[in-house]
Design a protein around this motif. Sequence first.
Motif, PDB file in Angstrom:
ATOM      1  N   SER A   1       6.452  -7.891 -13.968  1.00 33.05           N
ATOM      2  CA  SER A   1       6.455  -8.274 -12.704  1.00 33.05           C
ATOM      3  C   SER A   1       7.102  -7.604 -11.636  1.00 33.05           C
ATOM      4  N   PHE A   2       8.050  -6.848 -12.095  1.00 29.84           N
ATOM      5  CA  PHE A   2       8.795  -5.854 -11.148  1.00 29.84           C
ATOM      6  C   PHE A   2       7.645  -4.603 -10.863  1.00 29.84           C
ATOM      7  N   VAL A   3       6.951  -4.173 -11.898  1.00 31.85           N
ATOM      8  CA  VAL A   3       6.028  -3.020 -11.551  1.00 31.85           C
ATOM      9  C   VAL A   3       4.998  -3.703 -10.796  1.00 31.85           C
ATOM     10  N   ASP A   4       4.515  -4.950 -10.939  1.00 27.06           N
ATOM     11  CA  ASP A   4       3.220  -5.459 -10.174  1.00 27.06           C
ATOM     12  C   ASP A   4       3.787  -5.471  -8.535  1.00 27.06           C
ATOM     13  N   LEU A   5       5.027  -6.114  -8.425  1.00 24.51           N
ATOM     14  CA  LEU A   5       5.382  -6.124  -7.102  1.00 24.51           C
ATOM     15  C   LEU A   5       5.332  -4.662  -6.479  1.00 24.51           C
ATOM     16  N   CYS A   6       5.961  -3.693  -6.900  1.00 23.11           N
ATOM     17  CA  CYS A   6       6.030  -2.311  -6.488  1.00 23.11           C
ATOM     18  C   CYS A   6       4.533  -1.713  -6.300  1.00 23.11           C
ATOM     19  N   PHE A   7       3.713  -1.974  -7.193  1.00 27.25           N
ATOM     20  CA  PHE A   7       2.362  -1.535  -7.262  1.00 27.25           C
ATOM     21  C   PHE A   7       1.487  -2.151  -5.900  1.00 27.25           C
ATOM     22  N   SER A   8       1.593  -3.578  -5.678  1.00 29.06           N
ATOM     23  CA  SER A   8       1.195  -3.939  -4.671  1.00 29.06           C
ATOM     24  C   SER A   8       1.905  -3.629  -3.427  1.00 29.06           C
ATOM     25  N   THR A   9       3.264  -3.522  -3.246  1.00 31.62           N
ATOM     26  CA  THR A   9       3.788  -3.109  -2.053  1.00 31.62           C
ATOM     27  C   THR A   9       3.520  -1.674  -1.571  1.00 31.62           C
ATOM     28  N   ASN A  10       3.198  -0.845  -2.652  1.00 38.54           N
ATOM     29  CA  ASN A  10       2.781   0.544  -2.197  1.00 38.54           C
ATOM     30  C   ASN A  10       1.639   0.886  -1.461  1.00 38.54           C
ATOM     31  N   VAL A  11       0.683  -0.447  -1.648  1.00 36.49           N
ATOM     32  CA  VAL A  11      -0.376  -0.184  -0.987  1.00 36.49           C
ATOM     33  C   VAL A  11      -0.775  -1.266  -0.007  1.00 36.49           C
ATOM     34  N   THR A  12      -0.406  -2.577  -0.046  1.00 35.50           N
ATOM     35  CA  THR A  12      -0.776  -3.610   0.598  1.00 35.50           C
ATOM     36  C   THR A  12      -0.441  -3.585   2.047  1.00 35.50           C
ATOM     37  N   PRO A  13       0.839  -3.209   2.494  1.00 39.91           N
ATOM     38  CA  PRO A  13       1.582  -3.239   3.785  1.00 39.91           C
ATOM     39  C   PRO A  13       0.604  -2.162   4.753  1.00 39.91           C
ATOM     40  N   LYS A  14       0.411  -1.094   3.987  1.00 38.17           N
ATOM     41  CA  LYS A  14      -0.421  -0.199   4.885  1.00 38.17           C
ATOM     42  C   LYS A  14      -1.777  -0.600   5.185  1.00 38.17           C
ATOM     43  N   MET A  15      -2.447  -1.233   4.153  1.00 40.80           N
ATOM     44  CA  MET A  15      -3.794  -1.793   4.219  1.00 40.80           C
ATOM     45  C   MET A  15      -3.672  -2.895   5.371  1.00 40.80           C
ATOM     46  N   LEU A  16      -2.805  -3.709   5.385  1.00 38.66           N
ATOM     47  CA  LEU A  16      -2.535  -4.762   6.438  1.00 38.66           C
ATOM     48  C   LEU A  16      -2.272  -4.049   7.873  1.00 38.66           C
ATOM     49  N   GLU A  17      -1.563  -2.835   7.782  1.00 39.98           N
ATOM     50  CA  GLU A  17      -1.663  -2.021   9.297  1.00 39.98           C
ATOM     51  C   GLU A  17      -2.897  -1.465   9.613  1.00 39.98           C
ATOM     52  N   THR A  18      -3.762  -1.197   8.738  1.00 35.62           N
ATOM     53  CA  THR A  18      -5.001  -0.590   9.180  1.00 35.62           C
ATOM     54  C   THR A  18      -5.928  -1.638   9.732  1.00 35.62           C
ATOM     55  N   PHE A  19      -5.679  -2.931   9.355  1.00 33.00           N
ATOM     56  CA  PHE A  19      -6.391  -3.939   9.803  1.00 33.00           C
ATOM     57  C   PHE A  19      -6.176  -4.199  11.302  1.00 33.00           C
ATOM     58  N   LEU A  20      -5.081  -4.053  11.485  1.00 31.05           N
ATOM     59  CA  LEU A  20      -4.501  -4.409  12.940  1.00 31.05           C
ATOM     60  C   LEU A  20      -4.692  -3.059  13.763  1.00 31.05           C
ATOM     61  N   SER A  21      -4.329  -2.035  13.453  1.00 28.99           N
ATOM     62  CA  SER A  21      -4.152  -0.824  14.122  1.00 28.99           C
ATOM     63  C   SER A  21      -5.573  -0.040  14.661  1.00 28.99           C
ATOM     64  N   GLU A  22      -5.462   0.284  15.662  1.00 29.43           N
ATOM     65  CA  GLU A  22      -6.842   0.912  16.485  1.00 29.43           C
ATOM     66  C   GLU A  22      -6.720   2.304  15.605  1.00 29.43           C
ATOM     67  N   LYS A  23      -5.699   3.246  15.490  1.00 26.64           N
ATOM     68  CA  LYS A  23      -5.696   4.541  14.803  1.00 26.64           C
ATOM     69  C   LYS A  23      -5.329   4.166  13.367  1.00 26.64           C
ATOM     70  N   LYS A  24      -5.994   4.091  12.323  1.00 27.20           N
ATOM     71  CA  LYS A  24      -5.838   4.037  10.940  1.00 27.20           C
ATOM     72  C   LYS A  24      -5.314   5.235  10.366  1.00 27.20           C
ATOM     73  N   ILE A  25      -4.062   5.764  10.695  1.00 30.80           N
ATOM     74  CA  ILE A  25      -3.805   6.847  10.336  1.00 30.80           C
ATOM     75  C   ILE A  25      -2.626   7.006   9.119  1.00 30.80           C
ATOM     76  N   ILE A  26      -2.569   7.823   8.335  1.00 32.61           N
ATOM     77  CA  ILE A  26      -1.610   8.203   7.384  1.00 32.61           C
ATOM     78  C   ILE A  26      -1.324   9.639   7.304  1.00 32.61           C
ATOM     79  N   SER A  27      -0.093   9.724   7.453  1.00 30.26           N
ATOM     80  CA  SER A  27       0.398  11.290   7.445  1.00 30.26           C
ATOM     81  C   SER A  27       0.188  12.036   6.005  1.00 30.26           C
ATOM     82  N   TYR A  28      -0.003  13.201   6.082  1.00 30.36           N
ATOM     83  CA  TYR A  28      -0.283  14.175   4.972  1.00 30.36           C
ATOM     84  C   TYR A  28       1.025  13.826   3.838  1.00 30.36           C
ATOM     85  N   PRO A  29       2.432  13.776   4.083  1.00 30.53           N
ATOM     86  CA  PRO A  29       3.477  13.350   3.500  1.00 30.53           C
ATOM     87  C   PRO A  29       3.364  12.176   2.893  1.00 30.53           C
TER      88      PRO A  29
END
Length: 311
Positions: free
Chosen positions: A66-94
């Motif tokens: 459960s802990f790994v699944d939570l981390c797994f999803s948190t690594n991806v989903t918040p950024k994905m949600l941000e790109t749905f609302l953001s006009e500039k769908k940017i992620i820095s190189y680092p």
Amino acid sequence: MRRNFTSVSKFILLGLTDRLELQILFFLLFLVIYMVTVAGNLGMIILIQVNAQLHTPMYFFLSHLSFVDLCFSTNVTPKMLETFLSEKKIISYPACLLQCYFFITFVHVEIYVLALMVFDRYMAICNPLLYGSKMSKTVCTSLITVPYVYGALTGLMETMWNYNLAFCGPNEMNHFYCADPPLMKLACSDTYNKETSMFAVTGCNLSFSLLIILIFYLYIFPAILRICSTEGRHKAFSTCGAHLTAVTIFYATLFFMYLRPPSKESVEQGKMVAVFYTTVIPMLNPMIYSLRNKDVKEAFTKGLLRKKLLS
């Protein structure tokens, strides 16, 4: 390993769609999925921690899943949600490299946690008299440390191959997070070493961990059939069935995603599959294990009754 020159300082994530109405719909959909994922996995961890009935090796490993699944999803989903609302769908190189690192790390942690869970079932069903002594808290803690250390080192090695790639031209990534196949498509340097490493590491780890799981089940199923009581057989089949369901879903999607050369078609198909294993599977796992598990349902019911009585 010497890093090649990289002029690209950020990537543009093209996401799942460029249609505004679908972006809003997807945002709401994946927000609900993420909230259910957090509630389900965090709830499972807390339930196992506070309920003495669940202080057994099986639930110890389940809490780590459960802990790994939570981390797994948190690594991806918040950024994905941000790109749905953001006009500039940017992620820095680092940030892109960091997301790659955590993604690879948690994938490898999860596959070996799943392998440890079937080992636990093997010990409980095939060697019940030795189970208490052989699967002590110290042993379980030592066992669970191995996937985390191995996953972290594998993630570091694979991310260093990404770090060594040169990005000097296009920076539009046809994905909703920084994944290896679409990232390699943007590289202007030779990706042979990275591709070879990705196929070898992913193929070997998936195949090896899956082989371990299958071998243990070859011993487990005959042992279950030898159990005299109907209730005992049902309980054993129930816990193994939940584990097999989680294994089948997770491994099938990963094999489909990573054991193919990164082409335009494979990236597009992989994007759809990635939605499933980065968002849906972490949400489903707590449901799979709770709905098919009498102990978890009883512990949850008792917790609710205790809360009602206290209020």
